[in-house]
Design an enzyme around this catalytic site. Structure first.
Site, PDB file in Angstrom:
ATOM      1  N   PHE A   1      44.350  53.746  36.099  1.00  0.00           N
ATOM      2  CA  PHE A   1      42.950  53.604  35.708  1.00  0.00           C
ATOM      3  C   PHE A   1      42.356  52.336  36.315  1.00  0.00           C
ATOM      4  CE2 PHE A   1      45.741  52.106  32.310  1.00  0.00           C
ATOM      5  CZ  PHE A   1      45.321  50.789  32.139  1.00  0.00           C
TER       6      PHE A   1
ATOM      7  N   TYR B   1      49.546  38.313  35.467  1.00  0.00           N
ATOM      8  CA  TYR B   1      49.037  38.550  34.118  1.00  0.00           C
ATOM      9  C   TYR B   1      49.915  38.042  32.985  1.00  0.00           C
ATOM     10  CZ  TYR B   1      45.500  41.172  36.521  1.00  0.00           C
ATOM     11  OH  TYR B   1      44.455  41.518  37.348  1.00  0.00           O
TER      12      TYR B   1
ATOM     13  N   SER C   1      48.042  45.122  40.656  1.00  0.00           N
ATOM     14  CA  SER C   1      48.362  45.106  42.080  1.00  0.00           C
ATOM     15  C   SER C   1      49.285  43.935  42.401  1.00  0.00           C
ATOM     16  CB  SER C   1      47.069  44.995  42.900  1.00  0.00           C
ATOM     17  OG  SER C   1      46.221  46.094  42.677  1.00  0.00           O
TER      18      SER C   1
ATOM     19  N   THR D   1      40.574  33.110  34.712  1.00  0.00           N
ATOM     20  CA  THR D   1      40.851  32.679  33.342  1.00  0.00           C
ATOM     21  C   THR D   1      39.617  32.846  32.460  1.00  0.00           C
ATOM     22  OG1 THR D   1      42.522  31.093  34.084  1.00  0.00           O
ATOM     23  CG2 THR D   1      41.544  30.723  31.915  1.00  0.00           C
TER      24      THR D   1
ATOM     25  N   ARG E   1      41.121  29.944  42.602  1.00  0.00           N
ATOM     26  CA  ARG E   1      41.603  28.673  42.052  1.00  0.00           C
ATOM     27  C   ARG E   1      40.463  27.812  41.516  1.00  0.00           C
ATOM     28  NH1 ARG E   1      44.196  29.840  46.712  1.00  0.00           N
ATOM     29  NH2 ARG E   1      46.400  30.397  46.503  1.00  0.00           N
TER      30      ARG E   1
END
Length: 408
Positions: free
Chosen positions: A408, A122, A117, A94, A89
Site C-alpha cells: 500500500f 523506521y 523501501s 522526524t 538531514r
C-alpha cells in the site's frame, strides 16, 4: 532551514504525489497513479513545505488489520513517505512522523503499519519488522508436487480479471481473519490486484485469472502472468505468480498443480508468499525452489494498552512489561498484560517489571511471527523475572505466520 508541516487542501494531491514519485524515481505509471488517487485519503495526507514548495510527504490509509485471535483492528497504513534530496538531514522526516503519529492517536487507532523501501529508517520511530515475505523461484522441470487426495475433484476455469473480481474478493474475505497481518479490503482496494500496466510487464503476458471450484462453489483463485522464453534446449518460460488464495488445502494444492503444469514454461516465480506457505510442504525439493525471505510489514503500537488488548494470546499470560518509547512518551512505563485465547486486559501498573523492552520490539512481536525469545537473544528484550520470557514468548506466538498480501 525552516519548513512547516501541515495537511493537504483540496486540489493539492497531484502536486504532492508528483513530489513523492520523484523521490521514488518517477516510475509510477498512469494506471497506478489513478488507482492511488482513487483510494487516497487527502485528510490523512501531510506535507512539509519550504515556502510554497513541497519538500516532504507522508500519508495514511484507514485500514482494518487481522491480529492473532481473528479480530480486525482499526490500523493506520502509513504510505508515500518521502523527503526531497535537497532537504535531507533537516528534521523533515522526524517532524512528519511526529505529526502523523499524533494524528493516528487522535483518531483512536492503536496501531500503525508500513512497508519500507529502506528498512533501517523506521526503527527510530518505534516500528518493528513484524512479518516476512517469502520469495520462490522454482525449477518446475525438476521439482514435483505431491498434492493431497481430492485435487482431481477441483475444477478450474479462466475468467477475466474484472469478471472474476467479486468472486475472488469473496474468497479473500474468507481467509483474512485466519492470518494476522492481512488487510480487510476497504472501498476501492479490491481493484489493487487488477492494475496491470503494459509498461510494467517486461515482456510478460497480461495478467490472467483462474477460478477453482468444487461442486460449483468458488473456493480459490490464482492470478498470474506468463513470460515466454526459449533456449537451445527448448521452451523456457516463467510463470509469474501474483496471487494464490483458497479456503481449504485441497483447493490450494490444485491451484499450484495447475501453475506447475502450464505449457512452455519451466519455472515459477513469486516474490510475496507467507513465510510458512504450505507450498513448501507440497514440493519434492525445497532447494530447487530457491527460497528467499525479506522483511514484509512493519508495526508500531501507538497505544500500547489498547493494542495489546485487541489481540488474544495462545496460552495464559500475566506479565508486567517495562516499555521504553521516547517518541510516543504516553506509552512509557509499566503495563500489566493478562490474557489468554479468549481475550486480554492491559493496564498501567506500579508492580515490578518482568520484561523490559522498547515499543519497537513490541511491534515486532505483536502479530506472533517474531519471538520475544529471539529478540532477547539479540539483547533487545531483558528478562527481569525468571520464567517471564518463556511465558510471554509462547503466549505472543501465532499458529500461522503473519503476512501482508499486498502493498500500500
Amino acid at each position: 532551514m525552516t519548513f512547516e508541516v501541515r495537511g493537504l487542501e483540496d486540489g493539492q494531491w497531484d502536486d504532492w504525489f508528483d513530489r513523492t514519485d520523484r523521490v521514488f524515481g518517477g516510475s509510477a505509471p498512469p494506471e497506478e497513479r489513478a488507482r492511488l488517487k482513487a483510494v487516497a485519503e487527502v485528510d490523512r495526507s501531510i506535507a512539509a513545505w519550504d515556502g510554497d514548495e513541497i519538500v516532504g510527504s507522508a500519508g495514511a490509509y484507514s485500514f482494518r488489520m487481522s491480529v492473532p485471535g481473528g479480530a480486525l483492528v482499526p490500523t493506520a497504513g502509513v504510505t508515500c513517505v518521502s523527503v526531497q534530496p535537497t532537504h535531507r538531514r533537516r528534521g523533515v522526516l522526524t517532524s512528519m512522523m511526529r505529526a502523523q503519529l499524533d494524528d493516528v492517536r487522535g483518531r483512536g487507532e492503536a496501531l500503525a503499519v508500513l512497508t519500507a523501501s529502506e528498512p533501517e529508517i523506521y526503527g527510530r520511530f518505534g516500528y518493528g519488522v513484524t512479518s516476512k515475505q517469502l520469495g520462490v523461484n522454482i525449477d518446475t522441470t525438476r521439482v514435483r508436487l505431491t498434492p493431497p487426495a481430492g485435487v482431481d475433484d477441483v475444477t478450474l476455469r479462466f475468467v477475466g480479471l474484472e469478471e472474476g473480481l467479486e468472486l475472488c474478493e469473496a474468497v479473500y474475505a474468507r481467509v483474512v481473519a485466519a492470518r494476522p497481518g492481512m488487510l480487510a479490503r476497504q472501498p476501492g482496494w479490491a481493484r489493487t490486484p487488477l492494475v496491470d500496466p503494459p509498461s510494467q510487464r517486461a515482456g510478460a503476458s497480461e495478467r490472467l485469472c483462474v477460478l477453482a471450484q468444487v461442486e460449483g462453489e468458488v473456493r480459490g483463485y490464482a492470478r498470474y502472468a506468463v513470460k515466454l522464453d526459449s533456449t537451445a534446449g527448448g521452451p523456457d518460460g516463467v510463470v509469474l505468480v501474483r496471487d494464490v488464495d483458497a479456503v481449504d488445502p485441497v483447493t490450494y494444492a490444485a491451484l499450484w498443480r495447475y501453475l506447475f503444469g502450464i505449457d512452455l514454461t519451466s519455472r515459477i516465480s513469486s516474490y510475496n508468499r507467507p513465510a510458512d506457505d504450505p507450498l513448501l510442504h507440497l514440493v519434492s525439493d525445497v532447494r530447487r525452489c530457491l527460497v528467499s525471505t525479506k522483511e514484509g510489514l512493519f508495526a508500531r503500537l501507538v497505544e500500547v494498552g489498547a493494542a495489546l488488548e485487541a489481540r488474544t494470546y495462545t496460552t495464559p499470560v500475566d506479565v508486567v512489561l517495562e516499555v521504553a518509547d521516547s517518541f510516543c512518551p504516553w506509552n512509557e512505563g509499566r503495563w500489566r498484560l493478562t490474557g489468554d485465547p479468549k481475550g486480554a486486559v492491559c493496564v498501567r501498573t506500579a508492580d515490578p517489571a518482568d520484561l523490559a523492552l522498547s515499543v519497537r520490539e513490541l511491534g515486532a512481536a505483536y502479530l506472533g511471527g517474531v519471538s520475544l525469545s529471539a529478540l532477547a537473544g539479540a539483547g533487545r528484550v531483558r528478562e527481569l523475572r525468571d520464567g517471564a520470557l518463556r511465558e510471554a514468548a509462547v503466549a505472543f506466538g501465532s499458529d500461522v505466520a503473519p503476512w501482508l498480501a499486498h502493498g500500500f
